[in-house]
Motif scaffolding. Structure first.
Motif, short mmCIF file in Angstrom:
data_model
loop_
_atom_site.label_atom_id
_atom_site.label_comp_id
_atom_site.label_asym_id
_atom_site.label_seq_id
_atom_site.Cartn_x
_atom_site.Cartn_y
_atom_site.Cartn_z
N UNK A 163 12.20 11.70 4.00
CA UNK A 163 10.88 11.38 4.55
C UNK A 163 10.87 11.61 6.06
N UNK A 164 11.95 11.23 6.73
CA UNK A 164 12.05 11.44 8.17
C UNK A 164 11.99 12.93 8.49
N UNK A 165 12.73 13.74 7.75
CA UNK A 165 12.73 15.18 8.00
C UNK A 165 11.36 15.79 7.68
N UNK A 166 10.72 15.30 6.64
CA UNK A 166 9.38 15.80 6.29
C UNK A 166 8.39 15.53 7.42
N UNK A 167 8.43 14.33 7.97
CA UNK A 167 7.52 14.00 9.07
C UNK A 167 7.85 14.83 10.30
N UNK A 199 2.39 21.13 13.14
CA UNK A 199 1.14 20.81 13.84
C UNK A 199 1.20 21.27 15.30
N UNK A 200 2.35 21.07 15.94
CA UNK A 200 2.52 21.49 17.33
C UNK A 200 2.48 22.99 17.46
N UNK A 257 -1.83 17.49 24.38
CA UNK A 257 -1.26 16.19 24.73
C UNK A 257 -0.47 15.63 23.55
N UNK A 258 0.30 14.58 23.82
CA UNK A 258 1.00 13.90 22.74
C UNK A 258 -0.01 13.33 21.73
N UNK A 259 -1.15 12.88 22.23
CA UNK A 259 -2.20 12.38 21.32
C UNK A 259 -2.70 13.49 20.41
N UNK A 307 -3.00 15.81 15.10
CA UNK A 307 -2.86 17.00 14.24
C UNK A 307 -1.80 16.80 13.17
N UNK A 308 -0.74 16.08 13.49
CA UNK A 308 0.34 15.84 12.53
C UNK A 308 0.05 14.66 11.62
N UNK A 309 -1.01 13.92 11.95
CA UNK A 309 -1.39 12.72 11.20
C UNK A 309 -0.26 11.70 11.21
N UNK A 310 0.27 11.49 12.42
CA UNK A 310 1.35 10.53 12.65
C UNK A 310 0.89 9.61 13.77
N UNK A 311 1.05 8.30 13.63
CA UNK A 311 0.68 7.41 14.73
C UNK A 311 1.43 7.80 16.01
N UNK A 312 0.72 7.78 17.12
CA UNK A 312 1.31 8.24 18.38
C UNK A 312 2.61 7.51 18.70
#
Length: 192
Positions: A6-10, A17-18, A31-33, A38-43
């Protein structure tokens, strides 16, 4: 799914996304935001994977290099002649015409942006060109052993980068088709 998977997938989600943001927005405007959205990950979670934008950029470049190596290796095994492989390379702007006429070359635009004020990051991004350059030299050595392969490789890089730049400036698909055809003829002339 295991925590490590899961960590590698994220992490890969963030890199993908980057990569897309780099091409469509640019490194300095991103920006980091933007990456988190874009990655759908909490900042806040983003910092678990990457401490800085520079770290994310390095991961994106490494990902691109891995993908490029796989592509070039596949070409080596599936395209039978150096001429056909060089022509396949020259057709990249044609195959990516919609993006090229809108955003230019992802490698070229990133290197141009970073080269203006961030030479240490541009040195990392330049590795993409170095990889293509080395591969092109080998193809030209096999195609036309009497010619200067290094010069020919740089010439092809210059022509494809110039094509991508002008296609983006003028949003001109006809220019892409015309120039790729001219590159085909030039390469065929070297093979004679």
């Amino acid at each position: 799914m295991a925590k490590r998977d899961k960590t590698e997938q994220i992490r890969q989600q963030i890199i993908a996304a980057t990569d897309d943001l780099l091409y469509h927005k640019g490194f300095n405007l991103m920006s980091f935001s933007d990456i988190a959205d874009a990655a759908e990950v909490p900042r806040g979670n983003l910092y678990y994977y990457f401490k800085t934008k520079d770290e994310v950029l390095a991961a994106v470049i490494e990902h691109r290099l891995q993908q490029m190596r796989l592509m070039l290796d596949e070409w080596e095994h599936t395209i039978p002649t150096p001429l056909a492989r060089l022509q396949r390379y020259a057709r990249i702007p044609l195959n990516e015409m919609e993006n090229v006429t809108r955003f230019g070359c992802p490698m070229g635009s990133l290197n141009t942006e970073l080269g203006k004020s961030q030479p240490e990051l541009q040195a990392i991004a330049k590795q993409q060109f170095d990889l293509f350059r080395e591969w092109l030299v080998r193809q030209f050595e096999a195609l036309a052993p009497t010619e200067n392969a290094e010069h020919l490789a740089l010439h092809l890089l210059v022509r494809t980068q110039g094509l991508a730049t002008l296609a983006q400036i003028y949003h001109d698909t006809a220019l892409v088709m015309q120039e790729v055809e001219a590159l085909d003829h030039w390469l065929e002339g070297l093979a004679d």
